[in-house]
Scaffold this active site. Structure first.
Site, PDB file in Angstrom:
ATOM      1  N   TYR A 161      15.434  -2.156  22.773  1.00  0.00           N
ATOM      2  CA  TYR A 161      14.423  -1.261  22.190  1.00  0.00           C
ATOM      3  C   TYR A 161      13.440  -0.846  23.285  1.00  0.00           C
ATOM      4  O   TYR A 161      13.154   0.338  23.483  1.00  0.00           O
ATOM      5  CB  TYR A 161      13.687  -1.966  21.037  1.00  0.00           C
ATOM      6  CG  TYR A 161      12.664  -1.081  20.362  1.00  0.00           C
ATOM      7  CD1 TYR A 161      11.345  -1.025  20.824  1.00  0.00           C
ATOM      8  CD2 TYR A 161      13.024  -0.250  19.300  1.00  0.00           C
ATOM      9  CE1 TYR A 161      10.421  -0.183  20.231  1.00  0.00           C
ATOM     10  CE2 TYR A 161      12.103   0.598  18.705  1.00  0.00           C
ATOM     11  CZ  TYR A 161      10.803   0.619  19.169  1.00  0.00           C
ATOM     12  OH  TYR A 161       9.886   1.461  18.588  1.00  0.00           O
ATOM     13  N   ASP A 162      12.929  -1.849  24.011  1.00  0.00           N
ATOM     14  CA  ASP A 162      11.906  -1.556  25.033  1.00  0.00           C
ATOM     15  C   ASP A 162      12.446  -0.584  26.090  1.00  0.00           C
ATOM     16  O   ASP A 162      11.761   0.365  26.479  1.00  0.00           O
ATOM     17  CB  ASP A 162      11.463  -2.859  25.711  1.00  0.00           C
ATOM     18  CG  ASP A 162      10.724  -3.769  24.727  1.00  0.00           C
ATOM     19  OD1 ASP A 162      10.639  -4.982  24.969  1.00  0.00           O
ATOM     20  OD2 ASP A 162      10.271  -3.235  23.680  1.00  0.00           O
ATOM     21  N   SER A 181      -7.443   1.482 -11.004  1.00  0.00           N
ATOM     22  CA  SER A 181      -7.407   0.011 -10.899  1.00  0.00           C
ATOM     23  C   SER A 181      -6.767  -0.548 -12.172  1.00  0.00           C
ATOM     24  O   SER A 181      -6.569   0.176 -13.150  1.00  0.00           O
ATOM     25  CB  SER A 181      -8.830  -0.524 -10.749  1.00  0.00           C
ATOM     26  OG  SER A 181      -9.595  -0.072 -11.842  1.00  0.00           O
ATOM     27  N   LEU A 182      -6.442  -1.823 -12.117  1.00  0.00           N
ATOM     28  CA  LEU A 182      -5.700  -2.464 -13.201  1.00  0.00           C
ATOM     29  C   LEU A 182      -6.624  -3.363 -14.012  1.00  0.00           C
ATOM     30  O   LEU A 182      -7.538  -3.984 -13.464  1.00  0.00           O
ATOM     31  CB  LEU A 182      -4.601  -3.357 -12.604  1.00  0.00           C
ATOM     32  CG  LEU A 182      -3.459  -2.624 -11.907  1.00  0.00           C
ATOM     33  CD1 LEU A 182      -2.706  -3.575 -10.986  1.00  0.00           C
ATOM     34  CD2 LEU A 182      -2.523  -2.016 -12.936  1.00  0.00           C
ATOM     35  N   GLU A 213       5.867  -6.877 -10.307  1.00  0.00           N
ATOM     36  CA  GLU A 213       5.763  -6.834  -8.841  1.00  0.00           C
ATOM     37  C   GLU A 213       4.743  -7.867  -8.382  1.00  0.00           C
ATOM     38  O   GLU A 213       3.726  -8.067  -9.060  1.00  0.00           O
ATOM     39  CB  GLU A 213       5.273  -5.455  -8.388  1.00  0.00           C
ATOM     40  CG  GLU A 213       6.155  -4.293  -8.803  1.00  0.00           C
ATOM     41  CD  GLU A 213       5.490  -2.961  -8.483  1.00  0.00           C
ATOM     42  OE1 GLU A 213       5.376  -2.625  -7.305  1.00  0.00           O
ATOM     43  OE2 GLU A 213       5.065  -2.284  -9.441  1.00  0.00           O
ATOM     44  N   LYS A 217       1.592  -9.103  -6.648  1.00  0.00           N
ATOM     45  CA  LYS A 217       0.349  -8.376  -6.333  1.00  0.00           C
ATOM     46  C   LYS A 217      -0.124  -8.860  -4.955  1.00  0.00           C
ATOM     47  O   LYS A 217      -0.671  -9.950  -4.817  1.00  0.00           O
ATOM     48  CB  LYS A 217      -0.710  -8.640  -7.393  1.00  0.00           C
ATOM     49  CG  LYS A 217      -1.936  -7.755  -7.258  1.00  0.00           C
ATOM     50  CD  LYS A 217      -2.854  -7.866  -8.482  1.00  0.00           C
ATOM     51  CE  LYS A 217      -4.069  -6.967  -8.348  1.00  0.00           C
ATOM     52  NZ  LYS A 217      -4.892  -7.294  -7.159  1.00  0.00           N
ATOM     53  N   LYS A 232       4.246  -3.642 -15.351  1.00  0.00           N
ATOM     54  CA  LYS A 232       4.173  -2.232 -15.758  1.00  0.00           C
ATOM     55  C   LYS A 232       5.291  -1.922 -16.735  1.00  0.00           C
ATOM     56  O   LYS A 232       6.427  -2.381 -16.558  1.00  0.00           O
ATOM     57  CB  LYS A 232       4.366  -1.315 -14.527  1.00  0.00           C
ATOM     58  CG  LYS A 232       3.330  -1.524 -13.450  1.00  0.00           C
ATOM     59  CD  LYS A 232       3.668  -0.748 -12.185  1.00  0.00           C
ATOM     60  CE  LYS A 232       2.641  -1.052 -11.117  1.00  0.00           C
ATOM     61  NZ  LYS A 232       2.981  -0.454  -9.802  1.00  0.00           N
ATOM     62  N   LYS A 275      -3.636 -12.514 -13.055  1.00  0.00           N
ATOM     63  CA  LYS A 275      -4.268 -13.143 -11.887  1.00  0.00           C
ATOM     64  C   LYS A 275      -3.989 -14.638 -11.905  1.00  0.00           C
ATOM     65  O   LYS A 275      -4.124 -15.286 -12.949  1.00  0.00           O
ATOM     66  CB  LYS A 275      -5.794 -12.919 -11.956  1.00  0.00           C
ATOM     67  CG  LYS A 275      -6.192 -11.457 -12.081  1.00  0.00           C
ATOM     68  CD  LYS A 275      -5.963 -10.704 -10.791  1.00  0.00           C
ATOM     69  CE  LYS A 275      -7.121 -10.963  -9.847  1.00  0.00           C
ATOM     70  NZ  LYS A 275      -7.101 -10.107  -8.644  1.00  0.00           N
TER      71      LYS A 275
END
Ligand SMILES: CC(C)(CNC(=O)c1ccc(Oc2ccccc2)cc1)c1ccc2c(N)nc(N)nc2n1
Length: 326
Positions: A37-38, A83-84, A112, A114, A285, A309
Site C-alpha cells: 500500500y505504502d 434524537s431517540l 443495532e 448504539k 427500529k 440504554k
C-alpha cells in the site's frame, strides 16, 4: 511518461489504493501487506507532484488535506438529525412495542448496537465526499469535513455516482483511547474521560493533522437527503449503504418479536466488554419505511424507534459481586 500515460497510471493507482483502503479499514480484511500500500501511495504522490493539475479531492493522497481552520462553519441539516426516546428496562421495551402494535400490524424490528461516539452527517455529490458535519442541535451542525476526511473507513468516493447524505457515529476504538491517554499522561496533558469525549475532542480540532493521528472510525446507520432513494425497509437501506462502500455494524439483527429484542439487549448487556469499541445501548427500529411513516413522530422523537440504554457499568459490577457472594 507523457501526460496521457500519467493520467492512466494515476487513475489505476487510485482505484487500486481505494480497494486496498476499503479492504483494510471497512472489511478489516487486507489483501496486500502494508508496504505494498505504502509503495503504491508514494508512487501516486510522486505522479501527482509531477502533474499537479491532475490532483482531485477524492484522491487517496488527499486524506490529510487542508490547512488548520480558525473556526468551523455552520451547516444546516435539510433533513433534521433527530434524537431517540429512551427505554431503561424490558417493561419500557414492552410499552414501546404496545404503542407500535396500536398503530401497525405485522411488523418486525431491526436492532443495532448504539455506538458511544459522535453523530455525524456525510454528504456525497456525484459519488464524491463533499462535506461532513456534526449533528449539533439536530438542525445546525459544524462543518468538520477536513477532519472526517482523515477517517480511513469513510470512502472519499462511493461505488455509485449518487448524491446522498449518510448518517453515522464516529468513534474512537477502546485500544486507541487507552494509547492516547497513555501518551497524554506521559506529556502531562489532561486525559480524556472516555472514548466518546476523545472522539468528540479529536473531531473538533481545527488542525486535521491532529485528527488524522487519532485513529478514529465510523459505523453508518441511516440516510438523510437522497435523490434516488426508494427503499422499503431500514434493513435494505443498511445493505445498500454497505454496497456503496460504507462501514456498517456486523452485529445488526432483525427480529419478529419484542421478546427476541429483549433477549438481544440482555445478551449485549454482558457481551459488550468483548467489543473493540464502546456502546451505550441498543437502537430498535420498526423495519418497514411505510410503517415508520404510519407511526410518525412525537414532538421530539420518532414513534418507530427507541434506544434501550444499558444500566450504568458499576451497577453491573455490583450485581456481579452480589451473584459471586451468594
Ligand atoms: C432513527 C434515528 C433518529 C435516525 N433518523 C433520523 O434522524 C430521521 C430524521 C428525519 C426523518 O424524517 C424527517 C424528514 C424531514 C423532517 C422531519 C423528519 C426520519 C428519521 C437514529 C438516531 C440515532 C441513532 C444512533 N445513535 N444509532 C443508530 N444505530 N441509529 C440511530 N438512529
Amino acid at each position: 511518461m507523457n501526460r496521457e500515460e500519467a493520467t492512466k497510471k494515476i487513475e489505476s493507482l487510485r482505484d487500486e489504493l481505494r480497494q486496498y483502503n476499503y479492504e483494510y479499514h471497512v472489511l478489516d480484511r487486507p489483501s496486500v501487506p502494508d508496504h505494498v500500500y505504502d509503495q503504491k501511495l508514494h508512487e501516486l504522490i510522486a505522479l501527482e507532484e509531477q502533474f499537479p493539475e491532475f490532483v482531485t479531492e477524492d484522491s487517496p493522497t488527499q486524506r490529510v488535506g487542508g490547512q488548520p481552520l480558525d473556526k468551523f462553519e455552520k451547516v444546516n441539516h435539510e433533513v433534521p438529525m433527530l434524537s431517540l426516546g429512551n427505554a431503561f428496562g424490558e417493561d419500557d421495551l414492552r410499552d414501546f412495542d404496545r404503542r407500535v402494535r396500536e398503530r401497525v400490524s405485522d411488523y418486525r424490528y431491526v436492532c443495532e448496537l448504539k455506538i458511544d461516539g459522535l453523530a455525524i452527517s456525510l454528504r456525497y455529490e456525484d459519488g464524491r465526499f463533499v462535506r461532513g458535519a456534526t449533528r449539533g442541535d439536530g438542525r445546525t451542525g459544524e462543518d468538520i469535513t477536513n477532519n472526517l476526511r482523515t477517517i480511513r473507513s469513510i470512502p472519499l468516493k462511493i461505488n455509485e455516482e449518487e448524491t446522498i447524505e449518510v448518517r453515522g457515529e464516529a468513534f474512537m476504538p477502546k485500544k486507541s483511547f487507552l494509547a492516547l491517554n497513555e501518551a497524554r499522561e506521559q506529556n502531562g496533558e489532561e486525559l480524556f474521560a472516555n472514548p466518546r469525549n476523545a472522539a468528540a475532542g479529536s473531531l473538533r480540532q481545527l488542525d486535521p493533522k491532529i485528527a488524522a493521528k487519532r485513529n478514529l472510525d465510523i459505523f453508518v446507520y441511516s440516510v438523510g437527503q437522497w435523490e434516488a432513494g426508494s427503499i422499503s425497509s431500514h434493513s435494505e437501506r443498511l445493505a445498500y449503504l454497505k454496497k456503496l462502500g460504507f462501514k456498517t455494524n456486523p452485529e445488526t439483527r432483525t427480529f419478529d418479536s419484542i421478546e427476541d429484542v429483549i433477549q438481544y439487549t440482555e445478551e449485549w448487556t454482558v457481551k459488550r466488554s468483548e467489543l473493540e469499541y464502546e456502546i451505550d445501548g441498543i437502537v430498535i427500529k420498526v423495519d418497514s419505511v411505510d410503517q415508520q411513516e404510519e407511526l410518525g413522530f412525537t414532538a421530539k422523537n420518532p414513534r418507530w424507534a427507541i434506544a434501550y440504554k444499558f444500566p450504568a457499568e458499576e451497577a453491573i459490577t455490583t450485581l456481579h459481586d452480589i451473584e459471586l457472594s451468594v
